[in-house]
Scaffold this active site. Structure first.
Site, short mmCIF file in Angstrom:
data_model
loop_
_atom_site.label_atom_id
_atom_site.label_comp_id
_atom_site.label_asym_id
_atom_site.label_seq_id
_atom_site.Cartn_x
_atom_site.Cartn_y
_atom_site.Cartn_z
N TYR A 111 0.91 -1.27 -0.24
CA TYR A 111 -0.11 -0.04 -0.25
C TYR A 111 1.11 1.18 0.46
CZ TYR A 111 -4.13 -2.38 0.70
OH TYR A 111 -5.90 -2.94 0.68
N ARG A 120 -18.78 -5.33 -2.13
CA ARG A 120 -18.97 -4.89 -0.70
C ARG A 120 -20.13 -4.56 -0.05
NH1 ARG A 120 -13.85 -1.51 -2.89
NH2 ARG A 120 -11.85 -2.87 -1.97
N HIS A 131 -9.81 -6.65 -2.49
CA HIS A 131 -9.23 -5.38 -2.46
C HIS A 131 -9.30 -6.14 -4.38
CE1 HIS A 131 -5.59 -3.63 -4.32
NE2 HIS A 131 -4.94 -4.34 -4.40
N THR A 181 -15.53 1.43 -1.97
CA THR A 181 -14.57 1.30 -1.57
C THR A 181 -15.80 1.50 -0.05
OG1 THR A 181 -12.97 2.37 -2.30
CG2 THR A 181 -12.39 1.74 0.17
N PHE A 188 -5.31 7.22 7.27
CA PHE A 188 -5.75 6.18 7.30
C PHE A 188 -4.25 5.23 6.34
CE2 PHE A 188 -7.40 6.51 2.51
CZ PHE A 188 -6.36 5.23 1.96
N ARG A 239 -12.98 -4.45 -10.60
CA ARG A 239 -13.96 -3.31 -9.25
C ARG A 239 -15.14 -2.95 -9.89
NH1 ARG A 239 -9.54 -0.16 -6.34
NH2 ARG A 239 -11.46 1.42 -6.77
N1 UDP Z 1 -9.58 2.65 3.52
C1 UDP Z 1 -9.43 3.14 4.68
N2 UDP Z 1 -10.28 4.27 5.18
C2 UDP Z 1 -10.20 5.40 3.98
C3 UDP Z 1 -10.16 4.73 2.74
C4 UDP Z 1 -9.65 3.51 2.02
O1 UDP Z 1 -9.25 2.46 5.76
O2 UDP Z 1 -10.38 6.15 3.93
C5 UDP Z 1 -8.62 1.09 3.26
C6 UDP Z 1 -9.96 0.59 3.04
O3 UDP Z 1 -9.23 -1.28 3.57
C7 UDP Z 1 -8.78 0.29 0.89
C8 UDP Z 1 -8.19 0.34 1.07
O4 UDP Z 1 -7.45 1.64 2.57
O5 UDP Z 1 -9.43 -0.89 0.64
C9 UDP Z 1 -7.75 1.27 0.16
O6 UDP Z 1 -8.07 2.47 -0.32
P1 UDP Z 1 -8.51 2.35 -1.76
O7 UDP Z 1 -8.25 4.04 -2.53
O8 UDP Z 1 -7.19 2.59 -2.88
O9 UDP Z 1 -9.53 2.01 -2.02
P2 UDP Z 1 -9.72 1.18 -3.21
O10 UDP Z 1 -8.92 0.91 -4.17
O11 UDP Z 1 -9.44 -0.61 -1.82
O12 UDP Z 1 -11.44 0.80 -3.52
MG MG Z 2 -6.66 1.21 -4.47
#
Ligand code: UDP
Ligand code: MG
Length: 139
Positions: free
Chosen positions: A49, A102, A115, A91, A57, A85
């Protein structure tokens, strides 16, 4: 054919949802190219990450991702990145559309069950991070 990187996150593995999610993956026409159960270290989660390292976060996210077992997957399908996706949904489970993984299985914006890579560049990086030798377009 395109490949994407997917994970069944610790909250979903812990609650015994891996079978249901794998069944959905097969039902959506993905071929599982590679799959592994991992208990990642904090350092592995931080590397995975790294793009989010400045976000507030990042600490809690990498602690959570290294807290339990995760299933990492390389999936192949036509338009695999976008399709996965779409199957996952937004998310934040509270904002995810009905019928998405989700929405159905996510507990919170952090503990959101799955993910998926968001673009070809990230898919190539993420596939190689967990599966050395597995590329975006493979034989
Ligand atoms: N996440 C979180 N708080 C936030 C945004 C994201 O804990 O406000 C976590 C969540 O598990 C997410 C991951 O961080 O899946 C990666 O964030 P991203 O914005 O890349 O979202 P994704 O691509 O997984 O939809
Ligand atoms: Mg992401």
């Amino acid at each position: 054919m395109e490949r994407t990187f997917a994970m069944i996150k610790p909250d979903a593995v812990e609650r015994g949802l891996a079978g249901k999610i794998l069944s959905r993956i097969e039902g959506e026409g993905f071929r599982v190219v590679a799959m592994r159960l991992v208990k990642m270290t904090k350092a592995q989660a931080e590397g995975f990450y790294a793009v989010h390292c400045e976000r507030p976060f990042f600490g809690p996210l990498t602690a959570y991702m290294s807290s339990g077992r995760t299933i990492v997957l390389a999936l192949e399908r036509e338009s695999a990145i976008k399709h996965w996706r779409d199957v996952m949904g937004a998310t934040d489970p509270a904002k995810a559309a009905p019928g998405t993984l989700r929405k159905e299985f996510g507990e919170s914006i952090e503990r959101n069950a799955t993910h998926g890579s968001d673009a070809p560049g990230t898919a190539a990086f993420e596939l190689g991070y967990w599966f050395p030798g597995v590329s975006l377009h493979g034989a």
